[in-house]
Design an enzyme around this catalytic site. Structure first.
Site, mmCIF file in Angstrom:
data_model
loop_
_atom_site.group_PDB
_atom_site.id
_atom_site.type_symbol
_atom_site.label_atom_id
_atom_site.label_comp_id
_atom_site.label_asym_id
_atom_site.label_seq_id
_atom_site.Cartn_x
_atom_site.Cartn_y
_atom_site.Cartn_z
ATOM 1 C CD GLU A 1 0.720 3.878 11.060
ATOM 2 O OE1 GLU A 1 1.839 3.908 10.286
ATOM 3 O OE2 GLU A 1 -0.433 4.023 10.802
ATOM 4 C CB THR B 1 0.669 4.123 7.080
ATOM 5 O OG1 THR B 1 -0.191 3.932 8.091
ATOM 6 C CG2 THR B 1 1.957 3.317 7.095
ATOM 7 C CB SER C 1 -6.396 10.987 13.629
ATOM 8 O OG SER C 1 -6.247 10.675 14.909
ATOM 9 C CG HIS D 1 -4.332 1.207 14.736
ATOM 10 N ND1 HIS D 1 -5.625 0.649 14.902
ATOM 11 C CD2 HIS D 1 -4.675 2.567 14.323
ATOM 12 C CE1 HIS D 1 -6.545 1.592 14.570
ATOM 13 N NE2 HIS D 1 -6.110 2.710 14.403
ATOM 14 C CB CYS E 1 -7.833 1.851 4.220
ATOM 15 S SG CYS E 1 -7.569 0.989 5.866
#
Length: 285
Positions: free
Chosen positions: A128, A164, A224, A74, A12
């Site tokens: 995060e 997020t 994750s 993060h 990303c």
């Protein structure tokens, strides 16, 4: 046999930006510290380690003086920045802009509404989430699902935010629960802070998985996001396999396949998926 790499898979924006910052610094430095794994992919971490990136934990961070440290996408709590200043550590901040904006929003609510209950929908202990909770001096509560939301104080005005990278559906379920169960005069407010670049991957990757006989999902064990996306592939295509690298591929997976799809998490580098594609082609020829 057709082998296709999912064009939507891979880093990303936040991860790409963090890696670019690390590579830029290492282009004129022999080494650079990074607080935590820069990305939840062991093979990419190995590649960057060979360039001089040294992944450290908070205990080691506490022993450093007069050096540079990169903060990954993060994000980190305010305490980390205060500690860096006290130890004369120069921070190279690669916090994802989406995460940074979320941190600021939470901090604003915490400052302006000290009596309110601030809730984070997310994975407890996730890097995060720790940074988000840190914006409230550790007072924000973390819930992973609606069952955990039932333990909240519904008599208090509540502000809900989301990690997020969580699912839109899961967040909506928590919103629906709190909307219907908050006890007036307490108020309920929420902000949909889920990154659509990540959340939007789910329907895309399901469609990709349906198009192929076999799916090879490449992701690190710590990811994750990778686990969620892999399970989505497995739900629509039982011939989906989760691997970390090409060494885990097994020839029998492809014996009856006419098409193989290769995809990955937002922490999976494109070069690793390409390496897997080359390995598969060599196995079946």
């Amino acid at each position: 046999m057709k082998i296709e790499i999912d064009e939507q898979s891979g880093f990303c924006f936040g991860v790409t930006r963090a890696i670019q910052k690390a590579e830029e610094e290492l282009s004129h430095s022999e080494s650079l510290y990074c607080l935590g794994d820069i990305v939840h992919n062991g093979r990419e971490c190995d590649r960057l380690h060979e360039m001089g990136l040294l992944m450290i934990n908070h205990a080691t961070f506490g022993q450093l003086r007069h050096t540079k440290v990169l903060l990954r996408a993060h994000g980190e709590p305010p305490a980390t920045y205060r500690q860096a200043e006290a130890q004369d550590i120069t921070i190279i901040d690669a916090t994802c802009p989406v995460v940074l904006n979320l941190q600021r929003r939470i901090k604003k609510v915490y400052t302006e509404h000290p009596e309110a209950q601030i809730v984070i929908y997310g994975k407890p202990g996730h890097a995060e989430v720790l940074g988000l909770v840190g914006q409230t001096d550790g007072t924000a509560l973390v819930v992973a699902n609606t069952d955990e939301a039932k333990n909240l104080d519904l008599k208090r005005t509540t502000y809900l935010f989301s990690q997020t990278t969580k699912s839109v559906e899961g967040f909506k379920a928590v919103v629906d629960y709190l909307t219907t169960h908050i006890l007036p005069p307490a108020e309920f407010h929420y902000a949909d802070t889920i990154c659509r670049r990540v959340a939007g991957r789910l329907p895309d990757i399901e469609n990709f998985a349906r198009r192929h006989d076999v799916i090879i999902f490449v992701a690190g064990k710590k990811s994750s996001n990778g686990r969620v996306l892999y399970e989505a592939c497995k739900d629509v295509n039982p011939n989906a396999y989760l691997i970390e690298d090409a060494g885990e591929l097994q020839k029998e997976w492809f014996e009856k396949a006419e098409s193989v799809g290769i995809c990955g998490a937002t922490s999976t580098p494109k070069w690793l998926m390409e390496h897997c594609a080359e390995h598969i082609a060599g196995m079946v020829l």
